[in-house]
Scaffold this motif. Sequence first.
Motif, PDB file in Angstrom:
ATOM      1  N   UNK A  43       0.819  -1.283  -0.085  1.00 15.68           N
ATOM      2  CA  UNK A  43       0.150   0.173   0.086  1.00 15.68           C
ATOM      3  C   UNK A  43       0.925   1.190  -0.165  1.00 15.68           C
ATOM      4  N   UNK A  50       2.414  10.857  -5.236  1.00 11.05           N
ATOM      5  CA  UNK A  50       2.250  12.354  -5.791  1.00 11.05           C
ATOM      6  C   UNK A  50       3.668  12.929  -6.015  1.00 11.05           C
ATOM      7  N   UNK A  60       0.019  12.189 -12.141  1.00 13.20           N
ATOM      8  CA  UNK A  60      -0.399  11.576 -10.678  1.00 13.20           C
ATOM      9  C   UNK A  60      -1.556  10.340 -11.230  1.00 13.20           C
TER      10      UNK A  60
ATOM     11  N   UNK B  43      -2.465   9.324   6.897  1.00 11.18           N
ATOM     12  CA  UNK B  43      -2.769   9.098   5.468  1.00 11.18           C
ATOM     13  C   UNK B  43      -3.584   7.668   5.633  1.00 11.18           C
ATOM     14  N   UNK B  45      -5.548   4.856   4.307  1.00  7.71           N
ATOM     15  CA  UNK B  45      -5.278   4.201   3.020  1.00  7.71           C
ATOM     16  C   UNK B  45      -6.334   4.066   2.053  1.00  7.71           C
ATOM     17  N   UNK B  46      -6.448   4.024   0.799  1.00 12.88           N
ATOM     18  CA  UNK B  46      -7.303   3.859  -0.010  1.00 12.88           C
ATOM     19  C   UNK B  46      -8.281   2.766   0.004  1.00 12.88           C
ATOM     20  N   UNK B  47      -7.477   1.607   0.492  1.00 12.94           N
ATOM     21  CA  UNK B  47      -8.289   0.350   0.695  1.00 12.94           C
ATOM     22  C   UNK B  47      -9.653   0.683   1.835  1.00 12.94           C
ATOM     23  N   UNK B  50     -12.292   2.799   0.557  1.00 12.21           N
ATOM     24  CA  UNK B  50     -12.830   1.838  -0.362  1.00 12.21           C
ATOM     25  C   UNK B  50     -14.258   1.189   0.467  1.00 12.21           C
ATOM     26  N   UNK B  60     -17.061   6.509  -3.598  1.00 16.68           N
ATOM     27  CA  UNK B  60     -15.647   6.429  -3.257  1.00 16.68           C
ATOM     28  C   UNK B  60     -14.719   7.789  -3.467  1.00 16.68           C
ATOM     29  N   UNK B  64     -12.091   9.917  -1.567  1.00 18.56           N
ATOM     30  CA  UNK B  64     -10.704  10.365  -2.114  1.00 18.56           C
ATOM     31  C   UNK B  64     -10.430  11.807  -2.305  1.00 18.56           C
ATOM     32  N   UNK B  68      -7.868  14.486   0.104  1.00 16.54           N
ATOM     33  CA  UNK B  68      -7.036  14.894  -0.581  1.00 16.54           C
ATOM     34  C   UNK B  68      -6.015  14.411  -1.681  1.00 16.54           C
ATOM     35  N   UNK B  69      -6.679  13.040  -1.920  1.00 23.42           N
ATOM     36  CA  UNK B  69      -5.971  12.144  -2.676  1.00 23.42           C
ATOM     37  C   UNK B  69      -6.042  12.700  -4.114  1.00 23.42           C
ATOM     38  N   UNK B  70      -7.412  12.900  -4.572  1.00 21.30           N
ATOM     39  CA  UNK B  70      -7.715  13.313  -5.786  1.00 21.30           C
ATOM     40  C   UNK B  70      -8.594  14.494  -5.824  1.00 21.30           C
ATOM     41  N   UNK B  71      -8.431  15.430  -6.945  1.00 23.68           N
ATOM     42  CA  UNK B  71      -9.080  16.687  -7.332  1.00 23.68           C
ATOM     43  C   UNK B  71     -10.652  16.092  -7.347  1.00 23.68           C
TER      44      UNK B  71
END
Lengths: 111, 111
Positions: A43, A50, A60, B43, B45-47, B50, B60, B64, B68-71
Amino acid sequence: MNELGTYIQAKRKEKGYSIRKLAELAEISHTEVKRIEDGMRKQTSPQVLRSIATALNCPYEDLMAAAGYIDEPTVDADATAVAGIQNADDLSQEEIDKVNEYIAFLKSQRK
Amino acid sequence: MNELGTYIQAKRKEKGYSIRKLAELAEISHTEVKRIEDGMRKQTSPQVLRSIATALNCPYEDLMAAAGYIDEPTVDADATAVAGIQNADDLSQEEIDKVNEYIAFLKSQRK
DNA sequence: AAATAGTGTTGCTTTTAGGTTACACAGATG
DNA sequence: CATCTGTGTAACCTAAAAGCAACACTATTT
């Protein structure tokens, strides 16, 4: 080696960077770069991805997709966005079909 | 409390779930849910995100984005993608302009 | 040939995400 | 009143991410 590691290593070598050079640019440890490339991380954090994306000057989203965190942005979606087609958000299905026909026509007219 | 925590807690209470109930549905520990809500995770995790998204039956991508993991998916970008315009990736600028004119024409013909 | 700098690689340590257990406080039920 | 059941919270423990230091190897330089 997994998809993420393969992707990053390919990009790195493409740029002619060593593991240490990439790590320096991304401001992370060089051992971490190696472990990610080797697929020894289950993970890897989005934060690190980024940093690597910035260092490699690659999208990214590609790294996030390679890591399985998001779906690959479909080529068509990106393409139309890049293409600069405007105000297509509220078209009906018939109108969309006509636009697609028109695009096909334009391409057929190329010499 | 950060944006992610605020979002998740709001959704959880909206569904009438307790911390433990949400954790059970997401198949993660209830203490982890609490810590995420409290913003004690730098941080997540994305897991895990989800799993929570599935449990809360919410997108999801929203989690995210809140992390702040994606726009946030921009409305315009999505709109053109949703529009379903095909094979516009290799159009020249002139062709794009013509397509945009055509779209304007179609709209003017609406009754 | 010896010293230097660059490369990839590996063990050891620190930090942190996440889980297990236990606590304190409520309300319900015998 | 005593016991269960559900709620949130906090302490402790484990596993994994990430960093630090050192190794072996090659190529260049003095």
